[in-house]
Structures are given as C-alpha cells and as structure tokens.
Design a protein around this motif. Structure first.
Motif, PDB file in Angstrom:
ATOM      1  N   UNK A 468      51.896  17.187  -9.215  1.00 45.13           N
ATOM      2  CA  UNK A 468      52.833  17.661  -9.679  1.00 45.13           C
ATOM      3  C   UNK A 468      53.303  18.390 -10.290  1.00 45.13           C
ATOM      4  N   UNK A 469      52.601  18.664 -11.708  1.00 46.54           N
ATOM      5  CA  UNK A 469      52.327  19.909 -12.744  1.00 46.54           C
ATOM      6  C   UNK A 469      52.443  20.952 -11.616  1.00 46.54           C
ATOM      7  N   UNK A 470      52.023  21.478 -10.078  1.00 47.44           N
ATOM      8  CA  UNK A 470      51.284  22.484  -9.802  1.00 47.44           C
ATOM      9  C   UNK A 470      53.375  22.710  -9.080  1.00 47.44           C
ATOM     10  N   UNK A 471      53.703  21.754  -8.659  1.00 44.95           N
ATOM     11  CA  UNK A 471      54.931  21.657  -7.538  1.00 44.95           C
ATOM     12  C   UNK A 471      56.039  21.670  -8.096  1.00 44.95           C
ATOM     13  N   UNK A 472      56.297  21.778  -9.613  1.00 44.21           N
ATOM     14  CA  UNK A 472      57.326  21.786 -10.591  1.00 44.21           C
ATOM     15  C   UNK A 472      57.440  23.125 -10.623  1.00 44.21           C
ATOM     16  N   UNK A 477      58.745  26.539  -3.043  1.00 46.58           N
ATOM     17  CA  UNK A 477      58.196  27.021  -1.776  1.00 46.58           C
ATOM     18  C   UNK A 477      57.331  26.146  -2.047  1.00 46.58           C
ATOM     19  N   UNK A 478      56.541  25.148  -2.824  1.00 44.65           N
ATOM     20  CA  UNK A 478      55.803  23.801  -2.768  1.00 44.65           C
ATOM     21  C   UNK A 478      55.763  23.426  -1.965  1.00 44.65           C
ATOM     22  N   UNK A 479      56.682  22.507  -1.468  1.00 43.17           N
ATOM     23  CA  UNK A 479      56.969  22.075   0.125  1.00 43.17           C
ATOM     24  C   UNK A 479      57.433  22.519   1.529  1.00 43.17           C
ATOM     25  N   UNK A 480      57.102  21.844   2.796  1.00 37.59           N
ATOM     26  CA  UNK A 480      57.300  22.795   3.335  1.00 37.59           C
ATOM     27  C   UNK A 480      57.316  22.831   4.845  1.00 37.59           C
ATOM     28  N   UNK A 481      58.011  22.909   5.601  1.00 36.11           N
ATOM     29  CA  UNK A 481      57.364  22.141   6.774  1.00 36.11           C
ATOM     30  C   UNK A 481      56.499  23.355   7.979  1.00 36.11           C
ATOM     31  N   UNK A 482      56.141  22.993   9.355  1.00 36.22           N
ATOM     32  CA  UNK A 482      56.475  23.936   9.776  1.00 36.22           C
ATOM     33  C   UNK A 482      57.022  24.810  10.107  1.00 36.22           C
ATOM     34  N   UNK A 483      58.806  24.231  10.784  1.00 41.01           N
ATOM     35  CA  UNK A 483      59.363  25.204  11.372  1.00 41.01           C
ATOM     36  C   UNK A 483      60.563  26.084  10.075  1.00 41.01           C
ATOM     37  N   UNK A 484      59.693  25.948   9.169  1.00 40.77           N
ATOM     38  CA  UNK A 484      61.061  26.339   7.981  1.00 40.77           C
ATOM     39  C   UNK A 484      60.502  28.297   8.413  1.00 40.77           C
ATOM     40  N   UNK A 485      61.809  28.780   7.937  1.00 37.92           N
ATOM     41  CA  UNK A 485      61.842  29.680   9.134  1.00 37.92           C
ATOM     42  C   UNK A 485      60.996  31.042   7.619  1.00 37.92           C
ATOM     43  N   UNK A 496      49.847  33.649  -3.793  1.00 37.48           N
ATOM     44  CA  UNK A 496      49.795  35.160  -5.018  1.00 37.48           C
ATOM     45  C   UNK A 496      49.416  34.137  -6.040  1.00 37.48           C
ATOM     46  N   UNK A 497      50.546  33.175  -6.273  1.00 40.75           N
ATOM     47  CA  UNK A 497      50.412  32.372  -8.150  1.00 40.75           C
ATOM     48  C   UNK A 497      49.625  31.298  -8.108  1.00 40.75           C
ATOM     49  N   UNK A 498      48.323  31.287  -7.363  1.00 40.04           N
ATOM     50  CA  UNK A 498      47.842  30.394  -7.242  1.00 40.04           C
ATOM     51  C   UNK A 498      48.100  28.391  -7.117  1.00 40.04           C
ATOM     52  N   UNK A 499      48.713  28.492  -6.549  1.00 43.26           N
ATOM     53  CA  UNK A 499      49.495  27.030  -6.649  1.00 43.26           C
ATOM     54  C   UNK A 499      48.877  25.752  -5.467  1.00 43.26           C
ATOM     55  N   UNK A 500      50.013  24.968  -4.991  1.00 41.39           N
ATOM     56  CA  UNK A 500      49.102  24.448  -4.260  1.00 41.39           C
ATOM     57  C   UNK A 500      50.946  24.676  -3.294  1.00 41.39           C
ATOM     58  N   UNK A 501      50.359  24.122  -1.360  1.00 39.55           N
ATOM     59  CA  UNK A 501      51.833  24.240  -0.758  1.00 39.55           C
ATOM     60  C   UNK A 501      51.348  23.199   0.568  1.00 39.55           C
ATOM     61  N   UNK A 502      51.982  22.419   0.411  1.00 38.62           N
ATOM     62  CA  UNK A 502      52.322  20.875   1.083  1.00 38.62           C
ATOM     63  C   UNK A 502      52.695  21.300   2.392  1.00 38.62           C
ATOM     64  N   UNK A 503      51.960  21.077   3.501  1.00 40.17           N
ATOM     65  CA  UNK A 503      53.143  20.785   4.575  1.00 40.17           C
ATOM     66  C   UNK A 503      52.840  19.752   5.677  1.00 40.17           C
ATOM     67  N   UNK A 504      54.460  18.986   5.060  1.00 39.76           N
ATOM     68  CA  UNK A 504      54.864  17.866   6.123  1.00 39.76           C
ATOM     69  C   UNK A 504      54.737  17.931   7.598  1.00 39.76           C
ATOM     70  N   UNK A 505      55.543  16.923   7.818  1.00 38.73           N
ATOM     71  CA  UNK A 505      55.480  16.566   9.731  1.00 38.73           C
ATOM     72  C   UNK A 505      54.655  17.546  10.640  1.00 38.73           C
ATOM     73  N   UNK A 506      53.711  17.546  10.207  1.00 38.50           N
ATOM     74  CA  UNK A 506      52.763  18.106  11.267  1.00 38.50           C
ATOM     75  C   UNK A 506      52.205  17.604  12.634  1.00 38.50           C
ATOM     76  N   UNK A 507      52.453  18.003  13.830  1.00 38.65           N
ATOM     77  CA  UNK A 507      52.603  17.407  14.627  1.00 38.65           C
ATOM     78  C   UNK A 507      51.460  17.960  15.687  1.00 38.65           C
ATOM     79  N   UNK A 508      51.429  18.165  16.527  1.00 45.09           N
ATOM     80  CA  UNK A 508      49.975  18.368  17.190  1.00 45.09           C
ATOM     81  C   UNK A 508      49.077  19.323  16.825  1.00 45.09           C
ATOM     82  N   UNK A 509      50.108  20.756  16.136  1.00 49.14           N
ATOM     83  CA  UNK A 509      48.809  22.240  16.203  1.00 49.14           C
ATOM     84  C   UNK A 509      49.743  22.604  15.104  1.00 49.14           C
TER      85      UNK A 509
END
Length: 685
Positions: A468-472, A477-485, A496-509
């Motif tokens: 929560x602290x890093x996402x806030x 920029x910290x929550x995305x999907x594979x289809x994001x442009x 670069x900022x040392x944050x976290x990246x959460x990629x949601x709704x991943x399918x098979x690849x």
C-alpha cells in the motif's frame, strides 16, 4: 534446469542464513549460560564475603559506641564548663559596663577641671625668661608682685612668714592686708634657675597634692564679692587680679592666673578624685575577674579541643562504619539483583541449557532440512494443498532414504517464518489458513518473481494491501495489465524508483519484453544497476518488486514461463473460503465483534513481535556483556526490565488467547452459515 538452478541458489542462500543463525544462537546461548554460571558462583562468593563483613561491622560498631559514649560524656563536661564561663563572662561584662558608666561620669567631672589646669599651664607658658629676669632685677617690686609670689608659695605648700597685718598699696589704694614673704622666702625661690620648670612640673605632677587647707589660706588673696555687705576685703577687687598684676609685670599676671587656676582646679578635682579612686579599685577588681575569666576560657578551650579531637576520632570511626555499611548495602543490593536476575532467567537458563546440547545436531541436520524446505518453495507452488503435502512427504522420505541428515518432521512454515510475521500478513488481509501462509512464504522467500493463480482475487487484495505504501506514491504506474499501452514506461518508472509493479489479469503467456526482468539480467556499471528492456538500459533498484496475478482458475502456462517465475496457486480452499465467509458474515451481523477480533489480532501480532524482540535482546545483552555480569548494575537493570517486559507481554498474550476463545465461541454460532456458503460455491464452480 532453470528451476533446479533456482533451487540450488535458494539452497545456498537459505543454508548460509540458517547456519549463521544457529552459530550466532550457539555463541549467544553458550556465552549467556557462562555468564549465568559466573553470576551464580559470584553470588555464593558474595554470601561468604557478606558474612565476613557483618563480623567486621559488629566489631567496629562496638568500638564506635564506646567512643560515642566517651564523646558524649566529654561534651556534657564541656557544656557545663561553657555554661559556667558564659555566666562568669556575663558577670564581668556587667561589671565592666558599670565601671565604664562610672568612668564616663567621672570623666565628665574631670573634663570640667581640666580647663583650669590648661589655664594654669597657659599662664606659665606665657611667662618669658625676660619677665623673670625683670622681676629678679627689680629690687623693690610693688606689693601686688610680692603678694603674687606669696600665693605661689602657698599653693606649692612652701614656707611663708607668720600672719601679720601690714598696709598694702594696690591699684592706688592703701589698705591693711597680710604681710608678704617675698624678701624672706619667695625671692630665694625666684633665683632658682629652674623656677618656671618647677612651676610647670608642679602643675603636671603635684597638682593633686593641693588640699582644702591650702585653698583656705589663699582665700583672702582670691575672694571678692561685688556686694559690699558680703565683701570683707579692703579692696574693691581681688588682691591677685591678673589684669592689675599685669600692669606691674607680665610674669606677675601669668603667676596670678596660675594660682587662681590651680585653686579652681582643686575645687573641681576634689569632686572627681573620690570617683577616680573608686574607679581604680573597681578596675583592679575587674582586671582580676577578667584574669580569672581568661583562665576559665583557656580551660574551656582546652576541653573543647579535646572534644574536637574526640569528635574527629568519632567522625573517622563513623566514616569507617559508613563505608563498611555502604559496602554491605552494595553487596546486598548486588546479591538481591543477582538473585532476582537468576530467578527471573531460570526458565531461560533451562531452555538455553537444553538448546546448547542440540546446536551441533541442528547444524548437522540443517543439510536435509534446508533441502526439503527449498524444494517445497521452488516446486510446490502450482499445486493444491493435498498434492503439496504429498510432494513434501516424498521429499522428506527421499532425504531419509539417501541418509541425508535431517529431522524426522520438518515444519516448513515455522522453519521459514515466525509467528509475528504471520500475524502481520493476517493484518494485511491474508487468510489465516495453512495454504495461504505457504503461498505468502513462496511470494516473499522465492528468488523468482511470483506468478499467482488467483481466481478469487485474494492474492491481489493481499499484495495491494501489503504494498500500500509504495503503490500510493503513484497508483497509475504501479498497477497495470499486459495490454497497457504504457507498460514499458511503467516498467522503467517502477524499476528506477524502486517501487512495485502489479500486473493483473495475466492469461497463459507473458509479454517477451518482460523476459530480462524475469531473468533478473542485471547489468552493473560503476555503482549503478541496469536491465536492458527492449534494447534500452533501464535503471534498476534492488528494492523493486514485480507481481503477476491471473484470474484464470486453471491457466496453461508454458514450461518456459513456469521456469522464469514462481507459479503459486492462490485458489481458495473449502476451509479457507469458509473462514473468509465467516468473517464477512459477522462483519454484517455483529460488526463490533469482528472489529474487536481484528483489534485483538493486531495486539497479538504486535505483542508476539515484541516478545521475540525482547527475547533476542535479552540474550544479546547477556552474551555481549563484558566482565562480571553482577558488577554491571546498569546491565542487570536492563536485563531485569527486559525480563519484566517479556513477562508483561506474555501475560497480555495469555489474556488475548482467553479473549480470543470467548470471541471465537460467539463467532462459531455463525459457522454453519459460512460452511453452507462455502459448499455452495464449490458445488457451483
């Protein structure tokens, strides 16, 4: 091979950490036990020293009491003597005050007579040798000069002719008066070279020899009353009148003044003399009394000096007593503190003694224990609870079959994580069932980034709560999907900022662009770290975290992706869903009860962590102490406080367990509803 290499890397890291942990524990425990043993031996030594000290103190106390009695006796004598001297001093002071008052009174009278004496001296000093020579040369001096010398002879008690009457010519008046003795006696006296000096000496030293009879003989020469009735003199003035004598001779005028002044002095002095005589007697009496007082004060000072000497001796003895008592009190405090410490640490002492016997065995069996746990983390993530248990049982059986040193049963959860951390995860929203805790261990301990199968979204919720602290800082920029442009920009920014990246709704690849990130293909240039993504070197910080979540209940990940990421099955279990539904149900029906349980769990987590920290601090402080443990009073206090806090936290945890049982009894009333809901969900899915 990728997974096996990951296993080897994880094994090396975990084995090293656990081996070092055991070594540190062994050193701390052994040093702590040695310190406790030394403390116990020191306490026994203190007991012996304390007994010896008590014997010495009893002897010194007896000596001091005898000396104290002697000092008190001498002080009583000194006080009595001081009282006598003070009384004597007061009497002397009173007598002195009285004498001073009388002296002052006499001096007033004396001061009245002194002007006459000064007049006489002044009159003598006014006579010059020329005046005397003139009189000597005068063979026939006038009558007033002759009578002046008669007065001078009488005042000095010198001989004169017998009384007879003759006519005298004074101030142009002839009248009968006393015959003079000038030719018979005075003239001879006048011829003395020391004539004037003799008169001055008389005024200085013999003036007090003048008596009333002498003054009565001079009365005819000096008495005059302006009242004709009272005046018996044949002249209208005093016979010895300085002004009239001055007309005849300057010396005669001075001598007239001298005679009159000396008579006046005697008149005043005869009042003063008795008082001065009495004053001399009183002063002599006072001097004698003051002498006696000085002797008494000298005696008093001698006694006081003896008392002071005894006081100093007593103070020295009392100082020795105080030092001995302080030493005894310090030893008693030290022994009490040591006994409390040893008593308080008796449980730890027993536990540490038992642990010290097992460190070598734990180090030996660490080889197989770490192997089984690492295999569980690396390989068991994609499977459900039952299959995980089956695989883990095979790992342990294979270890035993190959005679690799290991414990009979290895609890992977307790081996990898403590209760405080589990409590923190629960507060972050992680379900408290065994499978969820295993999943959380895999997420946090695996060297590969996690790819979570999360059809119910519980992993996603936990990760977002955990980060929560890093996402806030930048949610977009910290929550995305594979289809994001802007996926590439998001990767660059979060790395670069040392944050976290959460990629949601991943399918098979997964997008191949992420392969260098998954492989952690880090390039080091100087002090900076980079990862080449799509032919672009992007800054990389080691605190960067990457999470994948998939809503598919049964995704078909490629073997390559499974090797690059740690696949973890977060699919909810029947029991886990039942527990979650129970929480939501109580939150709707009895919100205050659920809030109480949440607050209680938070307290339990904090207290558990505090207890672990206190236990660690206790052992660290004990093992890192220098010298004799019981001589370091500050360390004893710290250890005692740490132990007291530890007991307090243990009490809170026991109280929390009791309250938790009470709350769970009320929660269990809603259990059937949650069970039915969980069964219905799994029947439908």
């Amino acid at each position: 091979p990728k997974s096996f290499l990951c296993l080897i890397d994880f094994y090396k890291v975990l084995y090293k950490a656990k081996y070092e942990e055991i070594n540190v524990q062994e050193r701390s425990v052994n040093v702590g036990l040695q310190k406790l043993k030394e403390a116990s031996e020191f306490v026994e030594k203190l007991k012996i020293e304390l007994k010896e000290q008590e014997v010495v103190i009893r002897g010194e106390t007896a000596k001091t009491n005898v000396l104290l009695e002697k000092v008190m006796g001498e002080k009583a004598k000194a006080d009595k003597k001081a009282e006598q001297v003070n009384g004597q001093k007061a009497d002397c002071q009173g007598e002195a005050d009285k004498i001073n008052a009388e002296k002052a009174e006499a001096m007033v009278e004396l001061n009245k007579a002194l002007p006459f004496l000064h007049d006489a001296e002044s009159a003598c000093n006014s006579i010059t040798k020329k005046d005397i020579t003139e009189i000597k040369a005068n063979n026939k001096p006038v009558d007033i000069i002759k009578l002046t010398f008669d007065g001078l002879m009488i005042i000095q008690s010198k001989p004169v002719i017998p009384v007879k009457v003759e006519d005298r010519f004074i101030n142009k008046v002839t009248a009968p008066f006393l015959a003079d003795s000038y030719d018979d006696y005075a003239k001879k006296d006048l011829m003395d070279i020391n004539f004037l000096n003799n008169i001055l000496d008389f005024a200085a030293n013999e003036k007090d020899n003048i008596n009333d009879e002498t003054c009565e003989l001079l009365d005819p020469y000096l008495r005059f009353d302006e009242d004709p009735v009272k005046n018996w003199s044949p002249f209208t003035h005093r016979v010895l009148e300085p002004e009239l004598a001055g007309k005849a001779s300057g010396a005669a005028a001075g001598l007239c003044k001298f005679v009159g002044a000396m008579v006046m002095y005697h008149g005043a002095a005869k009042i003063v003399k008795p008082k001065m005589d009495a004053l001399k007697v009183a002063e002599a009496r006072l001097a004698k009394a003051m002498g006696q007082l000085n002797e008494a004060e000298t005696e008093l000072n001698r006694v006081l000096a003896e008392v002071a000497e005894l006081d100093a001796e007593l103070a020295k003895a009392q100082g020795v007593m105080k030092q001995l008592n302080d030493s005894k009190a310090a030893m008693e405090r030290q022994m009490d503190a040591a006994n409390k410490l040893l008593s308080g640490l008796s449980g730890e002492n027993a536990r540490w003694t038992e642990d010290s016997k097992n460190f070598a065995l734990r180090r030996k069996k660490l080889i197989g224990d770490v192997g089984c746990v690492c295999a569980f983390v690396v390989y068991c993530g994609p499977f459900n609870s039952e299959f995980r248990d089956k695989l883990y049982t095979q790992f342990m059986a294979d270890t035993k079959k190959r005679t690799v040193p290991a414990h009979e049963k290895i609890e992977q959860v307790s081996f990898l994580v403590d209760q405080g951390t589990i409590g923190e995860w629960a507060l972050e929203g992680l379900p408290s069932d065994e499978l969820s805790i295993q999943n959380a261990i895999m997420v946090t301990r695996s060297s590969r980034y996690p790819l979570m199968v999360d059809p119910q979204g519980q992993a996603n919720r936990w990760i977002k709560s955990r980060e929560k602290a890093r996402i806030s800082e930048n949610p977009g920029m910290c929550i995305t999907t594979l289809s994001a442009k802007n996926l590439k920009d998001q990767i660059e920014f979060t790395m670069g900022e040392g944050l976290c990246l959460v990629i949601e709704n991943v399918e098979n690849e997964v997008d191949p662009m992420l392969d260098p990130v998954l492989d952690k293909a880090i390039i080091k240039k100087g002090k900076n770290l980079y990862i080449n993504v799509s032919d672009q070197n992007m800054d990389y910080k080691e605190c960067f975290s990457l999470y994948f979540t998939s809503r598919l209940p049964n995704p078909h990940f490629s073997p390559e992706l499974s090797a690059k990421a740690t696949v973890i099955d977060f699919t909810v279990t029947l029991k886990g869903l039942e527990q979650q539904l129970l929480g939501k149900l109580i939150g709707m029906e009895m919100k205050s009860l659920e809030d109480t349980l949440a607050a209680l769990e938070e307290d339990v987590t904090n207290n558990t962590k505090s207890l672990q920290l206190l236990d660690k601090q206790l052992l660290d402080r004990l093992s890192n102490s220098q010298g004799n443990l019981l001589e370091d009073t500050e360390l004893i206090e710290v250890l005692a406080n740490t132990k007291a806090k530890s007991k307090e936290v243990e009490g809170k945890l026991r109280e929390a367990d009791e309250r938790k049982i009470e709350i769970n009894e009320k929660r269990e009333q809603f259990r059937p509803v949650a069970t039915r809901g969980s069964i219905m969900y799994f029947n439908m899915t």
